[in-house]
Write an enzyme that holds these catalytic residues in place. Sequence first.
Site, PDB file in Angstrom:
ATOM      1  N   ARG A 139       0.778  -1.167   0.035  1.00 25.23           N
ATOM      2  CA  ARG A 139      -0.058   0.005  -0.013  1.00 25.23           C
ATOM      3  C   ARG A 139       0.841   1.503   0.231  1.00 25.23           C
ATOM      4  O   ARG A 139       0.647   2.047  -0.782  1.00 25.23           O
ATOM      5  CB  ARG A 139      -0.924   0.018   1.296  1.00 25.23           C
ATOM      6  CG  ARG A 139      -1.755  -1.175   1.186  1.00 25.23           C
ATOM      7  CD  ARG A 139      -2.724  -1.201   2.077  1.00 25.23           C
ATOM      8  NE  ARG A 139      -4.134  -1.429   1.741  1.00 25.23           N
ATOM      9  CZ  ARG A 139      -4.882  -1.820   2.752  1.00 25.23           C
ATOM     10  NH1 ARG A 139      -5.180  -1.456   4.180  1.00 25.23           N
ATOM     11  NH2 ARG A 139      -6.518  -2.673   1.709  1.00 25.23           N
ATOM     12  N   GLY A 184     -11.581  -4.324   1.101  1.00 28.02           N
ATOM     13  CA  GLY A 184     -13.281  -4.289   1.440  1.00 28.02           C
ATOM     14  C   GLY A 184     -14.575  -3.710   0.530  1.00 28.02           C
ATOM     15  O   GLY A 184     -14.821  -3.897  -0.189  1.00 28.02           O
ATOM     16  N   LYS A 243     -13.276 -15.791   6.138  1.00 31.91           N
ATOM     17  CA  LYS A 243     -15.335 -15.320   6.391  1.00 31.91           C
ATOM     18  C   LYS A 243     -16.312 -15.269   5.087  1.00 31.91           C
ATOM     19  O   LYS A 243     -16.511 -15.059   4.193  1.00 31.91           O
ATOM     20  CB  LYS A 243     -15.445 -13.692   6.736  1.00 31.91           C
ATOM     21  CG  LYS A 243     -14.700 -13.800   8.150  1.00 31.91           C
ATOM     22  CD  LYS A 243     -14.485 -12.260   8.462  1.00 31.91           C
ATOM     23  CE  LYS A 243     -13.317 -12.222   9.362  1.00 31.91           C
ATOM     24  NZ  LYS A 243     -12.561 -11.426   9.558  1.00 31.91           N
ATOM     25  N   GLY A 272      -6.980  -7.562   0.547  1.00 34.89           N
ATOM     26  CA  GLY A 272      -5.233  -7.378   1.340  1.00 34.89           C
ATOM     27  C   GLY A 272      -4.678  -8.374   1.519  1.00 34.89           C
ATOM     28  O   GLY A 272      -3.554  -8.759   1.344  1.00 34.89           O
TER      29      GLY A 272
HETATM   30  C1  3PG Z   1      -8.244  -1.982   5.201  1.00 27.75           C
HETATM   31  O1  3PG Z   1      -7.697  -1.970   5.647  1.00 27.75           O
HETATM   32  O2  3PG Z   1      -9.187  -2.765   4.518  1.00 27.75           O
HETATM   33  C2  3PG Z   1      -8.085  -0.591   4.367  1.00 27.75           C
HETATM   34  O3  3PG Z   1      -7.620   0.089   5.634  1.00 27.75           O
HETATM   35  C3  3PG Z   1      -9.891  -0.301   5.007  1.00 27.75           C
HETATM   36  O4  3PG Z   1      -9.555  -0.327   6.540  1.00 27.75           O
HETATM   37  P1  3PG Z   1     -10.231  -0.116   7.458  1.00 27.75           P
HETATM   38  O5  3PG Z   1     -11.629  -1.997   6.943  1.00 27.75           O
HETATM   39  O6  3PG Z   1     -10.589  -0.649   9.274  1.00 27.75           O
HETATM   40  O7  3PG Z   1     -11.852   0.170   7.004  1.00 27.75           O
END
Ligand code: 3PG
Length: 399
Positions: A35, A377, A200, A353
């Site tokens: 990232r 997400g 999940k 991720g």
């Molecule tokens: C992630 O790691 O998916 C993003 O940085 C978003 O983080 P969050 O799910 O804590 O909002």
Amino acid sequence: MKTIESLGDLRGKRVLVRSDLNVPLDGTRITDDGRVRASVPTLKALLDAGARVLVVAHLGRPKGAPEEKYSLRPVVSRLSELLGTEVKFATDTVGESAQETVASLADGEIALLENIRFNAGETSKDEAERRAFAEQLAALADAYVSDGFGVVHRKQASVYDVAQLLPAAAGSLVRNEVESLRKVTDDPERPFVVILGGAKVADKLGVIENLLTKADRIIIGGGMAYTFLKAQGHEIGKSLLDAEQVDTVKGYMETAEKNGVELVLPVDTVVAAEFSADAESEVVPSTQIPADTEGLDIGPKTAELFASKIADAKTVFWNGPMGVFEFEKFAEGTRAVAEAVASCEGFTVIGGGDSAAAVRNLGFDESRYSHISTGGGASLELIEGKELPGIAILEEGTK
Ligand code: 3PG
Ligand code: MG
């Protein structure tokens, strides 16, 4: 979405950039800097344009107050290295340190603010509280650039509200991500193959539902596969199970059949009696997992089967590892899928991720994939067809 160029001459302008620098840490050591690297092109472009760049980002999920373990400080040196220039660091978000730091920036200089989630206004569900914080952020800058693709599904002050308060544009990371992911969902070249894994099931139900009308094949591996095997009536031992989703999953299997979508499940599984890096393991048919064991990876026949279902794809979307890849012993399935996707000549996207980190940590060359998303997400929600607040606000066209 507006481009950075549309913001006009940026020389001497203070530009607030929302990046996603939420990297995995081992203490203060970054274990995957994907990232940070992905954030570089936009920051470089702004610095080259002579802007005074102020980066905001979050790390983890602090509860609206400072907490040392969530400090962004460990990211500063890596970002400096990659940019080839000093990155100043403000120890607060909109307070004295932030204000002094911005004021000290010369044209073409850059600073990072401390974890934006140390301020409760950032993630507040109370619109007024969030807005008030966004106004404080906006007061630090003359323009706003949204480049943290991993957070565009969050309706948060530095992602959403601030875009309404300043002239706003999308950075190249956000633009590329949206373009690549829409290419997957809008009019994919066929066969369109989706590979889903990870633990999940509940997180991925929306994606599965959406893809049941779009994909030609859906391959299910990793921890979520056991809920599917259970739904088919098989013994899964101590394997991961999302008991609440069994009925939903049954419905999906029926829909898949009706729609002519091929649902591919594991045929063999690597099981062990305990969850550990050196657990003794054996390969069993996925329909006969011994009661006192749990599945920790897909087996070799499954790896071959999955690879054969990926080989002729024209479009691939992969999210979620096939097993506990953090343990070398249970990384084979994920490695096999990573290789199959890398070898596929179609348009290949890795979302999320964990799968992105897996590919890098297993030593695969990133250039063998068409696109590796920085969003977990966020990429899933885009594939689900949901409206993402951080994208919608940029597409509406504000100031
Ligand atoms: C992630 O790691 O998916 C993003 O940085 C978003 O983080 P969050 O799910 O804590 O909002
Ligand atoms: Mg996440």
